[in-house]
Design an enzyme around this catalytic site. Structure first.
Site, PDB file in Angstrom:
ATOM      1  CE  LYS A   1      -4.489  -8.181   1.958  1.00 41.90           C
ATOM      2  NZ  LYS A   1      -5.918  -8.470   1.979  1.00 41.90           N
TER       3      LYS A   1
ATOM      4  CG  HIS B   1       1.723   6.707   7.641  1.00 41.80           C
ATOM      5  ND1 HIS B   1       0.754   5.865   7.134  1.00 41.80           N
ATOM      6  CD2 HIS B   1       1.213   7.957   7.577  1.00 41.80           C
ATOM      7  CE1 HIS B   1      -0.305   6.587   6.799  1.00 41.80           C
ATOM      8  NE2 HIS B   1      -0.057   7.860   7.059  1.00 41.80           N
TER       9      HIS B   1
ATOM     10  CG  ASP C   1      -1.473   4.334  10.235  1.00 43.76           C
ATOM     11  OD1 ASP C   1      -0.556   3.511  10.054  1.00 43.76           O
ATOM     12  OD2 ASP C   1      -2.123   4.846   9.310  1.00 43.76           O
TER      13      ASP C   1
HETATM   14  C1  GAR Z   1       5.714   4.254   0.990  1.00 43.22           C
HETATM   15  O1  GAR Z   1       5.476   5.601   0.679  1.00 43.22           O
HETATM   16  C2  GAR Z   1       5.207   3.942   2.391  1.00 43.22           C
HETATM   17  O2  GAR Z   1       5.374   5.007   3.289  1.00 43.22           O
HETATM   18  C3  GAR Z   1       3.751   3.700   2.133  1.00 43.22           C
HETATM   19  O3  GAR Z   1       3.738   2.939   0.955  1.00 43.22           O
HETATM   20  C4  GAR Z   1       4.841   3.343   0.125  1.00 43.22           C
HETATM   21  C5  GAR Z   1       5.569   2.105  -0.320  1.00 43.22           C
HETATM   22  O4  GAR Z   1       6.552   2.417  -1.278  1.00 43.22           O
HETATM   23  N1  GAR Z   1       3.135   3.012   3.248  1.00 43.22           N
HETATM   24  C6  GAR Z   1       1.887   3.283   3.662  1.00 43.22           C
HETATM   25  O5  GAR Z   1       1.154   4.076   3.111  1.00 43.22           O
HETATM   26  C7  GAR Z   1       1.469   2.493   4.887  1.00 43.22           C
HETATM   27  N2  GAR Z   1       0.279   3.049   5.466  1.00 43.22           N
HETATM   28  P1  GAR Z   1       7.652   1.348  -1.693  1.00 43.22           P
HETATM   29  O6  GAR Z   1       6.930   0.036  -1.984  1.00 43.22           O
HETATM   30  O7  GAR Z   1       8.286   1.928  -2.923  1.00 43.22           O
HETATM   31  O8  GAR Z   1       8.613   1.205  -0.555  1.00 43.22           O
END
Ligand code: GAR
Length: 224
Positions: free
Chosen positions: A93, A111, A152
């Protein structure tokens, strides 16, 4: 040095959050995680926090009645728990502007790609890795950056490259990137805790934090 008291926002599995909590336990990360909040009541991140005795909250427009309500609730939690850094760990979010103003230059995100490539609206989680593979990239990586009102686009504090083996699918790329994330986020938080990264008062998003050159050298040395 002000003791680091971070709050985390997460929407899903929370594996990044878990690595932070583990590094606190092993005393490699000198910080406290003061609360975890999620827009998703079933997020595993909330269970992971509760297992460590950390206050965990479901905060969404459903629980609070509106997006404004979400902002008010998060502001209250930040105040109540005296959080001095907000850590986004797979939070899908947008952080309310009022929160970004309260914790000016003190909100950090991870990211799963080398920004500015594969960033912006729609690029999150597996969508990122699918796009990377579709474009036939031979490398991708991890970006940890400061958060401001522009999605971002905040100051980058750390980027680490991940080579893509030939023929790897999006799932494999995702696994390799996640492993690099797990070895990276805690290092950035440690740098905040030890004043190697220091938030400024600047309104210029390119100068949200000052980063000690010695720390940058140490991070570069990790991947040579
Ligand atoms: C991670 O890969 C993070 O970099 C990404 O969501 C995943 C969460 O994994 N974030 C994004 O894409 C933000 N734009 P997790 O819940 O296992 O930590």
């Amino acid at each position: 040095m002000t003791p680091l008291r971070f709050a985390a926002l997460a929407s899903g599995g929370g594996s990044n959050l878990q690595t932070l909590l583990d590094r606190i336990d092993s005393r490699e990360l000198p910080a406290n995680c003061v609360f975890v909040a999620s827009n998703n009541s079933r997020a595993m991140a909330l269970d992971r926090a509760r297992q460590k005795g950390i206050p965990a909250y479901h905060v969404s427009s459903k629980t609070e009645g509106s997006e404004e309500g979400v902002a008010v609730k998060l502001l209250n939690l930040i105040e109540h728990h005296s959080a001095n850094l907000l850590v986004l760990a797979g939070y899908m979010k947008k952080v309310p502007d009022a929160v970004l103003q309260k914790l000016h230059n003190r909100v950090v995100n991870i990211h799963p790609a080398l920004l500015p490539e594969f960033g912006g609206q729609g690029f999150y989680g597996h969508h990122v890795h699918e796009a990377v593979v579709r474009q036939g990239k031979t490398a991708t990586g991890v970006t940890i950056h400061m958060v401001n009102e522009e999605y971002d686009k905040g100051q980058i504090v750390l980027q680490r490259k991940v080579n893509i083996p030939s023929g790897a699918d999006a799932e494999t790329v995702g696994r390799l990137v996640l492993a690099k994330e797990h070895d990276s986020y805690w290092r950035v938080l440690k740098a905040f805790a030890e004043d190697d990264i220091v938030p400024t008062d600047s309104r210029d998003p390119a100068h949200a934090v000052q980063i000690h050159p010695r720390w940058l050298e140490q991070m570069r040395a990790l991947d040579v």
